[in-house]
Write a protein that holds these residues in place. Structure first.
Motif, PDB file in Angstrom:
ATOM      1  N   ASP A  15     -85.969 -30.207 -62.061  1.00 50.38           N
ATOM      2  CA  ASP A  15     -84.829 -30.334 -62.974  1.00 50.38           C
ATOM      3  C   ASP A  15     -85.180 -31.121 -64.224  1.00 50.38           C
ATOM      4  O   ASP A  15     -84.752 -30.767 -65.321  1.00 50.38           O
ATOM      5  CB  ASP A  15     -83.640 -30.985 -62.265  1.00 50.38           C
ATOM      6  N   LEU A  18     -87.117 -28.621 -66.352  1.00 55.07           N
ATOM      7  CA  LEU A  18     -86.458 -27.387 -66.744  1.00 55.07           C
ATOM      8  C   LEU A  18     -85.148 -27.577 -67.516  1.00 55.07           C
ATOM      9  O   LEU A  18     -84.814 -26.769 -68.385  1.00 55.07           O
ATOM     10  CB  LEU A  18     -86.190 -26.541 -65.490  1.00 55.07           C
ATOM     11  N   THR A  19     -84.406 -28.634 -67.235  1.00 51.59           N
ATOM     12  CA  THR A  19     -83.085 -28.814 -67.845  1.00 51.59           C
ATOM     13  C   THR A  19     -83.109 -28.771 -69.373  1.00 51.59           C
ATOM     14  O   THR A  19     -82.253 -28.108 -69.974  1.00 51.59           O
ATOM     15  CB  THR A  19     -82.419 -30.097 -67.327  1.00 51.59           C
ATOM     16  N   LEU A  21     -84.868 -27.057 -71.246  1.00 48.08           N
ATOM     17  CA  LEU A  21     -85.094 -25.673 -71.663  1.00 48.08           C
ATOM     18  C   LEU A  21     -83.924 -24.753 -71.324  1.00 48.08           C
ATOM     19  O   LEU A  21     -83.745 -23.718 -71.950  1.00 48.08           O
ATOM     20  CB  LEU A  21     -86.359 -25.133 -70.989  1.00 48.08           C
ATOM     21  N   THR A  22     -83.138 -25.119 -70.318  1.00 48.04           N
ATOM     22  CA  THR A  22     -82.084 -24.223 -69.831  1.00 48.04           C
ATOM     23  C   THR A  22     -80.665 -24.689 -70.139  1.00 48.04           C
ATOM     24  O   THR A  22     -79.705 -23.987 -69.817  1.00 48.04           O
ATOM     25  CB  THR A  22     -82.206 -24.039 -68.313  1.00 48.04           C
ATOM     26  N   LYS A  23     -80.512 -25.841 -70.749  1.00 49.95           N
ATOM     27  CA  LYS A  23     -79.184 -26.416 -70.969  1.00 49.95           C
ATOM     28  C   LYS A  23     -78.246 -25.463 -71.718  1.00 49.95           C
ATOM     29  O   LYS A  23     -77.113 -25.238 -71.307  1.00 49.95           O
ATOM     30  CB  LYS A  23     -79.318 -27.739 -71.713  1.00 49.95           C
ATOM     31  N   LYS A  24     -78.704 -24.872 -72.815  1.00 48.46           N
ATOM     32  CA  LYS A  24     -77.863 -23.972 -73.601  1.00 48.46           C
ATOM     33  C   LYS A  24     -77.532 -22.703 -72.820  1.00 48.46           C
ATOM     34  O   LYS A  24     -76.390 -22.232 -72.834  1.00 48.46           O
ATOM     35  CB  LYS A  24     -78.544 -23.621 -74.921  1.00 48.46           C
ATOM     36  N   LEU A  25     -78.512 -22.153 -72.135  1.00 51.59           N
ATOM     37  CA  LEU A  25     -78.288 -20.940 -71.357  1.00 51.59           C
ATOM     38  C   LEU A  25     -77.302 -21.200 -70.221  1.00 51.59           C
ATOM     39  O   LEU A  25     -76.385 -20.406 -70.000  1.00 51.59           O
ATOM     40  CB  LEU A  25     -79.609 -20.412 -70.795  1.00 51.59           C
ATOM     41  N   ARG A  26     -77.468 -22.301 -69.515  1.00 49.81           N
ATOM     42  CA  ARG A  26     -76.541 -22.633 -68.426  1.00 49.81           C
ATOM     43  C   ARG A  26     -75.124 -22.835 -68.956  1.00 49.81           C
ATOM     44  O   ARG A  26     -74.162 -22.420 -68.321  1.00 49.81           O
ATOM     45  CB  ARG A  26     -77.025 -23.866 -67.669  1.00 49.81           C
ATOM     46  N   ASP A  43     -75.357 -17.050 -56.728  1.00 49.49           N
ATOM     47  CA  ASP A  43     -76.501 -17.406 -57.570  1.00 49.49           C
ATOM     48  C   ASP A  43     -77.769 -17.097 -56.788  1.00 49.49           C
ATOM     49  O   ASP A  43     -78.095 -17.781 -55.819  1.00 49.49           O
ATOM     50  CB  ASP A  43     -76.432 -18.888 -57.940  1.00 49.49           C
ATOM     51  N   GLN A  50     -78.416 -26.507 -59.802  1.00 53.25           N
ATOM     52  CA  GLN A  50     -77.873 -27.063 -61.045  1.00 53.25           C
ATOM     53  C   GLN A  50     -76.869 -26.128 -61.721  1.00 53.25           C
ATOM     54  O   GLN A  50     -75.860 -26.588 -62.248  1.00 53.25           O
ATOM     55  CB  GLN A  50     -78.999 -27.429 -62.008  1.00 53.25           C
ATOM     56  N   GLN A  51     -77.121 -24.817 -61.713  1.00 53.94           N
ATOM     57  CA  GLN A  51     -76.171 -23.886 -62.332  1.00 53.94           C
ATOM     58  C   GLN A  51     -74.869 -23.860 -61.529  1.00 53.94           C
ATOM     59  O   GLN A  51     -73.787 -23.906 -62.091  1.00 53.94           O
ATOM     60  CB  GLN A  51     -76.757 -22.472 -62.414  1.00 53.94           C
TER      61      GLN A  51
END
Length: 102
Positions: A15, A18-19, A21-26, A43, A50-51
């Protein structure tokens, strides 16, 4: 003998790495889910959960992942919402979910 759980070594750091990098997508996924208002969400390859943790609590959302190490992390965030399993052979009936995310 090959390691069975590839994510065992990286699960504690997953996390953190990765967070960013993925914050906007999530966030976009959460907005879309809120707009479409599905009752049941699955999921696939939920990892550390996290999602799923970002989805509204009243939503019936579940995750499945093949990595016990990742699911151990998910249990800390969203207890009782994730199962260990192969996404190609889920234990869920075909019509169990309104939306499936990955």
């Amino acid at each position: 003998m090959p390691e069975k759980d590839f994510y065992r070594r990286i699960a504690p750091f997953y996390d953190m790495l990765l967070t960013p990098l993925t914050k906007k997508l999530r966030g976009a996924v959460v907005r879309w889910i809120r707009e479409t208002q599905p009752q049941y969400v699955l999921d696939l390859c939920c990892g550390t959960g996290q999602q799923l943790a970002l989805l509204p609590e009243e939503m019936k959302a579940f995750g499945i992942d093949l990595s016990p190490a990742m699911l151990n992390r998910a249990k800390e965030v969203i207890p009782g919402k994730c199962v260990l399993g192969d996404v190609t052979l889920t234990p869920f009936a075909d019509t169990s979910f309104d939306v499936i995310i990955s």
